[in-house]
Every structure is written in C-alpha cells, then in structure tokens.
Design a protein around this motif. Structure first.
Motif, PDB file in Angstrom:
ATOM      1  N   LEU A  16      15.188  18.899  68.690  1.00 51.39           N
ATOM      2  CA  LEU A  16      16.130  19.373  67.837  1.00 51.39           C
ATOM      3  C   LEU A  16      17.644  18.872  68.171  1.00 51.39           C
ATOM      4  CD1 LEU A  16      17.291  21.673  65.766  1.00 51.39           C
ATOM      5  CD2 LEU A  16      17.466  23.178  67.662  1.00 51.39           C
ATOM      6  N   LEU A  17      18.115  18.145  67.377  1.00 48.27           N
ATOM      7  CA  LEU A  17      19.665  17.469  67.686  1.00 48.27           C
ATOM      8  C   LEU A  17      20.429  18.785  67.322  1.00 48.27           C
ATOM      9  CD1 LEU A  17      19.234  13.965  66.302  1.00 48.27           C
ATOM     10  CD2 LEU A  17      18.457  14.835  68.636  1.00 48.27           C
ATOM     11  N   VAL A  18      21.353  18.763  68.094  1.00 48.30           N
ATOM     12  CA  VAL A  18      22.448  19.725  68.003  1.00 48.30           C
ATOM     13  C   VAL A  18      23.716  19.215  68.082  1.00 48.30           C
ATOM     14  CG1 VAL A  18      23.385  22.086  68.522  1.00 48.30           C
ATOM     15  CG2 VAL A  18      21.141  21.763  68.637  1.00 48.30           C
ATOM     16  N   ASP A  19      24.401  18.987  67.075  1.00 47.80           N
ATOM     17  CA  ASP A  19      25.956  18.224  67.386  1.00 47.80           C
ATOM     18  C   ASP A  19      26.903  19.477  67.480  1.00 47.80           C
ATOM     19  OD1 ASP A  19      24.862  15.997  66.569  1.00 47.80           O
ATOM     20  OD2 ASP A  19      25.757  16.181  64.498  1.00 47.80           O
ATOM     21  N   VAL A  20      27.626  19.332  68.347  1.00 54.85           N
ATOM     22  CA  VAL A  20      28.716  20.542  68.910  1.00 54.85           C
ATOM     23  C   VAL A  20      29.889  19.842  69.103  1.00 54.85           C
ATOM     24  CG1 VAL A  20      29.013  22.087  70.865  1.00 54.85           C
ATOM     25  CG2 VAL A  20      26.757  21.391  70.405  1.00 54.85           C
ATOM     26  N   LEU A  21      30.904  20.325  68.540  1.00 54.37           N
ATOM     27  CA  LEU A  21      32.314  20.267  68.798  1.00 54.37           C
ATOM     28  C   LEU A  21      32.880  21.331  69.819  1.00 54.37           C
ATOM     29  CD1 LEU A  21      34.876  18.640  68.036  1.00 54.37           C
ATOM     30  CD2 LEU A  21      35.463  20.297  66.283  1.00 54.37           C
ATOM     31  N   ILE A  22      33.265  20.614  70.939  1.00 52.77           N
ATOM     32  CA  ILE A  22      33.673  21.597  72.304  1.00 52.77           C
ATOM     33  C   ILE A  22      35.073  21.180  72.579  1.00 52.77           C
ATOM     34  CG2 ILE A  22      33.063  22.146  74.669  1.00 52.77           C
ATOM     35  CD1 ILE A  22      30.449  21.059  74.059  1.00 52.77           C
ATOM     36  N   GLU A  23      35.967  22.068  72.420  1.00 56.50           N
ATOM     37  CA  GLU A  23      37.354  21.587  72.960  1.00 56.50           C
ATOM     38  C   GLU A  23      37.773  21.882  74.162  1.00 56.50           C
ATOM     39  OE1 GLU A  23      40.241  24.156  70.999  1.00 56.50           O
ATOM     40  OE2 GLU A  23      39.631  23.511  68.855  1.00 56.50           O
ATOM     41  N   GLN A  24      38.646  21.017  74.934  1.00 55.95           N
ATOM     42  CA  GLN A  24      39.212  21.072  76.054  1.00 55.95           C
ATOM     43  C   GLN A  24      38.046  20.486  77.011  1.00 55.95           C
ATOM     44  OE1 GLN A  24      40.838  24.908  77.421  1.00 55.95           O
ATOM     45  NE2 GLN A  24      42.371  24.687  75.540  1.00 55.95           N
ATOM     46  N   THR A  25      37.214  19.536  76.709  1.00 54.74           N
ATOM     47  CA  THR A  25      36.248  19.061  77.549  1.00 54.74           C
ATOM     48  C   THR A  25      36.166  17.561  77.334  1.00 54.74           C
ATOM     49  OG1 THR A  25      34.188  19.222  76.177  1.00 54.74           O
ATOM     50  CG2 THR A  25      34.824  21.124  77.487  1.00 54.74           C
ATOM     51  N   ASP A  26      35.570  16.688  77.951  1.00 52.52           N
ATOM     52  CA  ASP A  26      35.196  15.283  77.593  1.00 52.52           C
ATOM     53  C   ASP A  26      34.210  15.100  76.736  1.00 52.52           C
ATOM     54  OD1 ASP A  26      37.199  14.327  79.619  1.00 52.52           O
ATOM     55  OD2 ASP A  26      35.748  14.474  81.167  1.00 52.52           O
ATOM     56  N   CYS A  81      36.853  30.694  71.367  1.00 54.57           N
ATOM     57  CA  CYS A  81      35.508  30.097  71.959  1.00 54.57           C
ATOM     58  C   CYS A  81      35.675  28.636  71.949  1.00 54.57           C
ATOM     59  CB  CYS A  81      34.299  30.480  71.172  1.00 54.57           C
ATOM     60  SG  CYS A  81      32.720  29.706  71.748  1.00 54.57           S
ATOM     61  N   SER A  82      35.074  28.044  73.362  1.00 54.38           N
ATOM     62  CA  SER A  82      35.377  26.641  73.208  1.00 54.38           C
ATOM     63  C   SER A  82      34.288  25.577  72.495  1.00 54.38           C
ATOM     64  CB  SER A  82      34.833  26.170  74.864  1.00 54.38           C
ATOM     65  OG  SER A  82      33.309  26.608  75.100  1.00 54.38           O
ATOM     66  N   VAL A  83      33.392  26.138  72.088  1.00 56.96           N
ATOM     67  CA  VAL A  83      32.557  25.542  70.893  1.00 56.96           C
ATOM     68  C   VAL A  83      33.123  26.039  69.426  1.00 56.96           C
ATOM     69  CG1 VAL A  83      30.423  25.083  69.958  1.00 56.96           C
ATOM     70  CG2 VAL A  83      30.481  25.373  72.228  1.00 56.96           C
ATOM     71  N   GLN A  84      33.521  25.098  68.802  1.00 60.97           N
ATOM     72  CA  GLN A  84      34.443  25.381  67.348  1.00 60.97           C
ATOM     73  C   GLN A  84      33.484  25.045  66.274  1.00 60.97           C
ATOM     74  OE1 GLN A  84      37.645  26.654  67.281  1.00 60.97           O
ATOM     75  NE2 GLN A  84      36.861  26.798  69.590  1.00 60.97           N
ATOM     76  N   SER A  85      32.257  24.122  66.532  1.00 58.32           N
ATOM     77  CA  SER A  85      31.509  24.244  65.288  1.00 58.32           C
ATOM     78  C   SER A  85      30.153  23.620  65.921  1.00 58.32           C
ATOM     79  CB  SER A  85      31.938  23.069  64.363  1.00 58.32           C
ATOM     80  OG  SER A  85      32.007  21.839  64.848  1.00 58.32           O
ATOM     81  N   TRP A  86      29.034  23.786  64.971  1.00 60.13           N
ATOM     82  CA  TRP A  86      27.680  23.471  65.439  1.00 60.13           C
ATOM     83  C   TRP A  86      27.025  22.930  64.281  1.00 60.13           C
ATOM     84  CZ3 TRP A  86      25.567  25.264  70.456  1.00 60.13           C
ATOM     85  CH2 TRP A  86      26.276  26.313  71.285  1.00 60.13           C
ATOM     86  N   SER A  87      26.217  22.058  64.292  1.00 61.66           N
ATOM     87  CA  SER A  87      25.024  21.507  63.258  1.00 61.66           C
ATOM     88  C   SER A  87      23.916  21.227  63.813  1.00 61.66           C
ATOM     89  CB  SER A  87      25.842  20.659  62.165  1.00 61.66           C
ATOM     90  OG  SER A  87      26.177  19.431  62.729  1.00 61.66           O
TER      91      SER A  87
END
Length: 397
Positions: A294-304, A280-286
């Motif tokens: 709601l603040l959502v930190d997202v680690l997204i691979e293969q994007t800017d 999945c492109s999203v590797q982690s959420w917090s």
C-alpha cells in the motif's frame, strides 16, 4: 493486463435518497443484467488501452486543446487526426476542441466538455472509434459532475444538480434515475464487491462523514461512518477501504462486511499533535495499492519528510520510503503512478518551461512553469529508488 489508480475525491453529502423518477422512453439501465460497475479514474487511466492512452492537450501557444494519443509502441505523442496538412486549429480537424474529460467504453472513446458556441447550457459529447476517427458529435446538458462519472460498461452515469442520470453514448439521450439523489458536491470514490461507494456528510451531524454503498436499486446504505478530523480515507482497492487514523498514524483496512483490522503502525512515529488547537503534523494523506504494498503519500509539516511516499508491506506492516520524487509547484512531490501495465508502471514527471503572458497593462511577462511528461518505470526500479524512466516523447506545451 493493466490496473488503474485513482485519487479519492472526498465530497459532501447534504441530502438523502429520493423516489425513482418516472420511467423514460429510453432503454433503462435497470433492465440490464449483471452490471459490472466501475468509477472512471482520474488522469491518463480514464482512456487507457494496451497500446497507449488518449489525452487532450494544448500543442501551440494560446491554442485550443486537441485530442492526442500517447503511443506506447512508438513512445511518442501524436494528434489524433488523419486530415492531410491539418493545422489542428479549426472545425476541419476532428481532434480540435476535444472535451477535457475522456472516457473509454469498449471500442468507443467519449469526450465530454466545453460549452457549445451559442449556448452555455449544453456541452459537446463527441464519439471516436478506437482508431481515433470522429464518428459523431452531440450536445448534452451542461452540469455533469465529470470527476464523479462512473459506468456499467454500456452507459455513463453521473449527477446534474443532485439528480442521478445515465447517458446513452449512442443516442446522446439522458435519463433521470433518481431525483434529489445527492448534492452536487458529492462524488463516487470506488467499488466494493461491485457496488459503487459514495462519500458525504451526514446532514444531521455535520461533523460526521459517511461512506454509503449504492444498492442495485440505486438506494444508499450506510457502510462506514467517521470523523474527518480523526480519519483520512486513502483508497478503495481489492474490495477493501484503506484509511489512516490521523491521531495515531495507524493504517487500517475495512472489508466488505465492515470488519476493520490494523495493517501497520510504522507511520505512528511521524505523528505529533497540539490537541488544544486541533493541529496535527500530518496535513494530508492519499494512497493506492501496488502489488503487495500500500503506497501512502503523506504531507508532514516541520520535518525533513515534507511530502513523502511510504510503501507499506501488507504481510509485515513494515514501511519503507520511496525516494523517487517529481519536482513541481515549488517543491518535490512523490512520483504519481497512474497505472500498472505490462510495460511497467505508467508515471509522470514535470519538466520546467518558461511561459509568456500579457498582463492587464498590456505588457508581457515571462514566468517559470512546467509541463507534464509521461513514461514508464519498472516496479523494481521504483521501489529501489532508481530513476530508470523511459519517457514518451511529448508535443504538448
């Protein structure tokens, strides 16, 4: 007014409940009326006051950690020591070798950590008053899972080798509440309607995780069941569980009655998957709640948008990017917000520093590292992307 934010510690449940332990001669917390449960947050918020926060930091190269205080009025960090001309490097200093885990209970600051000098089965429990004066040191059993410590305002609660205990900070006595309560990898992650919530794995279905609610008698009731490959827990706040559907990018909330609603679909555009290999492109959420967002930190691979903070409006579901970042460990991270205070948002930033170490061959090597700095920013500036930080002068290295 201050609000604390804590990251979710997701752990694994391997066993169920057990029978209560025999009654202890110490005063039992079960006899105390109307408990107000809370899970200690991570970072500065675990020992935060209106005037500042306590922290253990190293202030000299190769030195031991000492107890310090980040003074909000002076906007400066200082060692909590009133010994004249103290070098802060021996037992003569009350701040020396303070435990790395700090807990504030009313007018008492507790420090847990560090094996005793002659016995690794015990660690130090140090008690300080609100002026930072050391008022007592005791030894308690090692093995406390300190990241999962919680309180009723009077006692510390936690697990040792899967047994649920409480610690009386006045006497230093530990009392078992339930044996074989949970495995050692398991942690509480917050409260819903004043009940501690625990996250773990169903031993009968290892691919399933379950969020359990701790009842008044310390038994566990299933609250929320999910597949961790499909659902990512974000945070618990306002008596709601916030979570992300990893397949669709939908952000949802579940209330105390178990009712779920979708808050936003704005992040769905960033989700792409390869079902054949589970990627999945999203590797982690917090996540964390800040005001009406709601603040959502997202680690997204293969994007800017490799590591990005989105602010989701509770009313509209719209998501905007929070552009402020903190560069450390080789890439830019979303700014960490530790607490919401009357002075603004308590945040941290990393400053690059050069460090020197000696290798196994006896030669010295210099490398780039960083140190953590703390300060404030107004919420309006944070959401507008204006880096108007007011940083606290630091003596840590």
């Amino acid at each position: 007014m201050k609000r604390f934010f804590a990251a979710l510690a997701l752990a694994v449940l391997l066993s169920g409940c057990a029978q209560p332990a025999p009654a202890s001669s110490a005063a039992s917390p079960q006899a105390q009326p109307a408990k107000e449960w809370s899970v200690f947050p991570l970072g500065p918020a675990s020992a935060l006051t209106e005037q500042g926060f306590y922290s253990t930091d190293v202030i000299v190269e190769d030195g031991a950690s000492v107890l310090t205080f980040y003074d909000f009025d002076q906007m400066a960090q200082r060692v909590v020591c009133d010994v004249p001309d103290c070098s802060h490097d021996s037992d003569a200093c009350p701040a020396w070798k303070a435990g790395s885990h700090l807990f504030l209970l009313g007018d008492t600051l507790l420090s847990l950590g560090g094996p005793t000098d002659d016995d690794y089965d015990y660690i130090y429990l140090r008690r300080y008053d609100t002026d930072g004066h050391l008022v007592g040191t005791r030894t308690v059993l090692a093995g406390w899972e300190l990241a999962g410590t919680f309180t009723d305002g009077q006692f510390l609660y936690g697990c040792i080798d899967g047994d649920l205990l409480y610690l009386d900070p006045d006497s230093g006595l530990e009392t078992v509440i339930r044996r074989k309560f949970l495995p050692s990898s398991y942690s509480p992650i917050g409260t819903i309607e004043n009940q501690i919530m625990w996250n773990g794995t169903d031993p009968e279905q290892p691919t399933q995780q379950v969020l359990y609610r701790m009842e008044d008698d310390f038994s566990l009731t299933e609250f929320f069941r999910y597949d961790p490959s499909e659902v990512n827990l974000l945070c618990i706040d306002h008596d709601h569980l916030y979570w992300a559907d990893m397949a669709t990018g939908e952000i949802k909330s579940t209330d105390a009655d178990g009712q779920t609603q979708t808050l936003s679909t704005a992040l769905s555009q960033y989700i792409f998957t390869r079902p054949e290999d589970g990627w999945c492109s999203v590797q982690s959420w917090s996540g964390q709640v800040l005001g009406e967002k709601l603040l959502v930190d997202v680690l997204i691979e293969q994007t800017d948008l490799a590591s990005t903070c989105f602010a989701i409006n509770f009313s509209t579901g719209e998501a905007t990017i929070c552009t402020l970042t903190d560069y450390w460990n080789g890439y830019a991270h979303p700014v960490a917000i530790w607490a919401e205070t009357d002075r603004g948002l308590l945040v941290s930033q990393h400053e690059p520093v050069m460090r020197t170490t000696m290798g196994q061959d006896g030669c010295f090597a210099t490398f780039e590292s960083s140190r953590t700095l703390y300060g404030f920013i107004d919420a309006e500036d944070f959401f507008a992307g204006r880096p108007e930080y007011r940083m606290i002068s630091s003596i840590s290295i």
